[in-house]
Motif scaffolding. Structure first.
Motif, short mmCIF file in Angstrom:
data_model
loop_
_atom_site.label_atom_id
_atom_site.label_comp_id
_atom_site.label_asym_id
_atom_site.label_seq_id
_atom_site.Cartn_x
_atom_site.Cartn_y
_atom_site.Cartn_z
N LEU A 115 9.48 8.18 7.96
CA LEU A 115 9.45 9.58 7.54
C LEU A 115 9.68 9.75 6.05
N SER A 116 9.85 8.65 5.33
CA SER A 116 10.15 8.72 3.89
C SER A 116 8.90 9.06 3.08
N LYS A 117 9.10 9.88 2.04
CA LYS A 117 7.99 10.29 1.17
C LYS A 117 8.23 9.93 -0.29
N THR A 118 9.40 9.42 -0.61
CA THR A 118 9.69 8.99 -1.98
C THR A 118 10.26 7.58 -1.96
N PHE A 119 10.24 6.93 -3.11
CA PHE A 119 10.77 5.58 -3.19
C PHE A 119 12.27 5.56 -2.93
N LEU A 120 12.97 6.61 -3.36
CA LEU A 120 14.41 6.68 -3.11
C LEU A 120 14.70 6.76 -1.62
N THR B 186 0.55 13.37 7.85
CA THR B 186 1.61 13.63 6.87
C THR B 186 2.48 12.40 6.66
N TYR B 187 2.74 11.67 7.76
CA TYR B 187 3.57 10.45 7.70
C TYR B 187 2.73 9.28 8.24
N PRO B 188 1.85 8.73 7.41
CA PRO B 188 0.89 7.73 7.90
C PRO B 188 1.51 6.39 8.32
N TYR B 189 2.80 6.19 8.02
CA TYR B 189 3.44 4.92 8.39
C TYR B 189 4.53 5.12 9.44
N LEU B 190 4.58 6.30 10.03
CA LEU B 190 5.58 6.58 11.06
C LEU B 190 5.30 5.81 12.35
N PHE C 261 -6.07 9.33 16.82
CA PHE C 261 -5.01 9.96 16.04
C PHE C 261 -5.53 10.90 14.96
N GLY C 262 -6.83 11.11 14.89
CA GLY C 262 -7.41 11.91 13.81
C GLY C 262 -6.94 13.35 13.77
N ARG C 263 -6.51 13.90 14.91
CA ARG C 263 -6.08 15.29 14.96
C ARG C 263 -4.58 15.46 14.80
N SER C 264 -3.86 14.37 14.67
CA SER C 264 -2.40 14.43 14.56
C SER C 264 -1.98 14.74 13.13
N GLU C 265 -1.50 15.95 12.90
CA GLU C 265 -1.03 16.33 11.57
C GLU C 265 0.23 15.54 11.20
N LEU C 266 1.03 15.20 12.22
CA LEU C 266 2.25 14.43 11.96
C LEU C 266 1.92 13.07 11.37
N GLN D 183 0.82 -1.20 0.00
CA GLN D 183 0.00 0.00 0.00
C GLN D 183 0.86 1.26 0.00
N LEU D 184 1.99 1.22 0.70
CA LEU D 184 2.91 2.35 0.71
C LEU D 184 3.44 2.63 -0.69
N ILE D 185 3.75 1.57 -1.42
CA ILE D 185 4.23 1.73 -2.81
C ILE D 185 3.15 2.41 -3.65
N ARG D 186 1.90 2.03 -3.42
CA ARG D 186 0.80 2.69 -4.16
C ARG D 186 0.68 4.16 -3.76
N ASP D 187 0.82 4.43 -2.47
CA ASP D 187 0.60 5.79 -1.98
C ASP D 187 1.64 6.78 -2.50
N ILE D 188 2.90 6.37 -2.60
CA ILE D 188 3.93 7.31 -3.04
C ILE D 188 3.89 7.53 -4.55
N GLY D 189 3.11 6.72 -5.28
CA GLY D 189 2.86 6.97 -6.69
C GLY D 189 3.94 6.52 -7.64
#
Length: 490
Positions: A119-124, A200-204, A192-197, A53-59
């Protein structure tokens, strides 16, 4: 107490002195080793349920569902590429400076890399996190060597009956953490609905749990774990001698090593770690080849299983969501651990390590065949009793495959030219197995993605897995009837 291991430098008359009774396990240190064994599988198994799912999310796949398995395989293999390039050097270093410093470095690497992954947002970014972990995490191989250090041939099978406990816990808890705590703002909006962190990082959140656990383990190791090697060389001496040169002084017994001075073997104390060329005996090559082929199939199976479960039924999978995949992997871990805990030592005493290994790699053939059978039943009848029955049969067969690992550990110990090179010998096997773990996930996941594309043979990936299993069976036939045969020849 360090187990006594005869080597090429031990006088011939001393080799006939074999233990006549089973040596008690050194629980004060063995329990810490078992605790540390949880770290490596916990970190990897936490990632397994949500990685597709993470692979799908980062596009990175640009919406192409057939490419998810390919990128999952690349991500898994990146860890093993770095691991393969460094594990032998870490293992050889542990023969010189001791196991404990190397383990401390590995625990720190696990903690840092897991936080980075979350904290990663790209595949790299994901690949870099796994590469860092693979390059510095030698804990799995070093802990295997520590078990060999503190046991002997009389109690090592018993010790490996307990080794599945941490793996069972990690393989059960890890998928549950990864499957249930990924995207917590969506899964638990009231908490956790109010946590912006976490938005932003749903797998942290799932990544932070093994990271914090590794930090705790670092403290336990630093203050409680004793060095298991009887002799050590300072890092400064290694640097002056060029590390792998032949000019450094013989190592002296460590004051903190787990060794009874009254039982120290003079031949063992004077032995030195051997060079890579001297380590490559026929026995080491034999056991390494068996480890490679077995690990190649096991990693291919581990790579295909979650991707198969996550792939839509019409494309050849089961259409399971991450929580159900996590529950399935957790159940698999519990069954594996309980069976090995209760039966490995008994099976070893009854049939021997070679028979257990051959049975394990042979089970790979029906394991691979069951994948298309499960999908065919799901297409015809939906996910019902017949599907889950076949899944259970596949899980039961994989138990035999898992028991190949303690069998290989017995052969690795017996193949070591001397006790001072035990870490390096295990490092060779681990390095070769890491190469297999590079090829296994990447190739199996890529072949799976290729086979589910329109116009391609859906069974292609399973033919690939069966071929690997047949190679493993053929290689296993060259093992001696018992590890003791190799020890008696030394």
């Amino acid at each position: 107490m360090i187990a006594r291991q005869d080597d090429e430098e031990t006088p011939l008359l001393q080799r006939s002195e074999q233990p006549t009774t089973k040596t008690p396990l050194p629980w004060d240190q063995f329990s810490i080793v078992l605790f540390l064994e949880t770290l490596d599988p916990l970190s990897s198994q936490t990632l397994s349920p949500f990685t597709p799912q993470l692979i799908r999310d980062i596009g990175v796949t640009h919406g192409d569902e057939s490419q998810v398995g390919r990128y999952v395989g690349i991500l898994q293999s990146s860890y093993y590429v770095a691991h393969a390039l460094t594990i032998f050097h870490w293992s050889q270093l542990s023969d010189h400076i001791g196991r404990k410093p190397v383990i401390l470095i590995a625990l720190l690497a696990i903690s840092v890399s897991m936080f980075s992954f979350g904290l990663s947002k790209t595949f790299l970014d994901l690949v870099i996190s796994r590469v860092v972990c693979g390059a510095f995490d030698a804990s799995n191989g070093i802990l295997k060597t520590m078990v060999m250090d503190i046991t002997d041939m009389t109690n090592m099978p018993e010790a490996y009956g307990y080794v599945p406990i941490p793996w069972m816990i990690a393989n059960s808890v890890g998928p549950l953490i990864g499957g249930s705590l990924s995207r917590p703002a969506d899964g638990f909006p009231s908490i956790f609905g109010r946590s912006e962190l976490l938005k932003t990082y749903p797998y942290l959140l799932p990544c932070s749990i093994p990271a914090l656990f590794a930090s705790t383990a670092w403290l336990v190791t630093y203050f409680r774990l004793k060095e298991s090697t009887s002799t050590r060389t300072s890092l400064w001496e290694l640097i002056k001698g060029g590390f792998l040169g032949q000019s450094y002084k013989p190592r002296q017994p460590s004051s903190n090593a787990i060794v009874d001075p009254g039982e120290a073997d003079p031949g063992e104390v004077q032995s030195k770690p051997l060079s890579l060329r001297a380590l490559l005996t026929s026995k080491v090559v034999n056991v390494t080849a068996n480890y490679v082929t077995m690990a190649l199939f096991h990693m291919a199976f581990n790579s295909v299983l979650p991707v198969f479960c996550a792939t839509p039924i019409e494309l050849g999978g089961l259409s399971l969501d991450p929580p159900r995949i996590g529950a399935l992997l957790a159940a698999q871990g519990v069954v594996h651990g309980i069976f090995q805990l209760l039966f490995f030592a008994r099976l070893h005493d009854r049939f021997g390590a070679r028979a257990i290994h051959i049975a394990g790699v042979t089970s790979g053939i029906p394991i691979a065949i069951l994948f298309p059978v499960i999908n065919a039943l799901a297409r015809a009848h939906g996910i019902g009793m017949a599907v889950w029955l076949c899944v259970a049969v596949q899980l039961a067969l994989s138990i035999s495959l898992i028991m190949c690992y303690p069998s290989m550990a017995l052969f690795i110990r017996a193949a070591a030219p001397n006790h001072a090179s035990l870490g390096a010998t295990n490092g060779i096997a681990q390095m070769a197995a890491s190469v297999a773990r590079i090829v296994g996930p990447a190739s199996a996941a890529s072949v799976f993605s290729y086979s589910i594309q329109e116009g391609h043979h859906a069974w292609l990936v399973y033919y690939f897995m069966i071929t690997i299993a047949l190679f493993a069976v053929g290689t296993a036939l060259f093992l001696p009837r018992s590890p003791s045969v190799w020890e008696d020849d030394q």
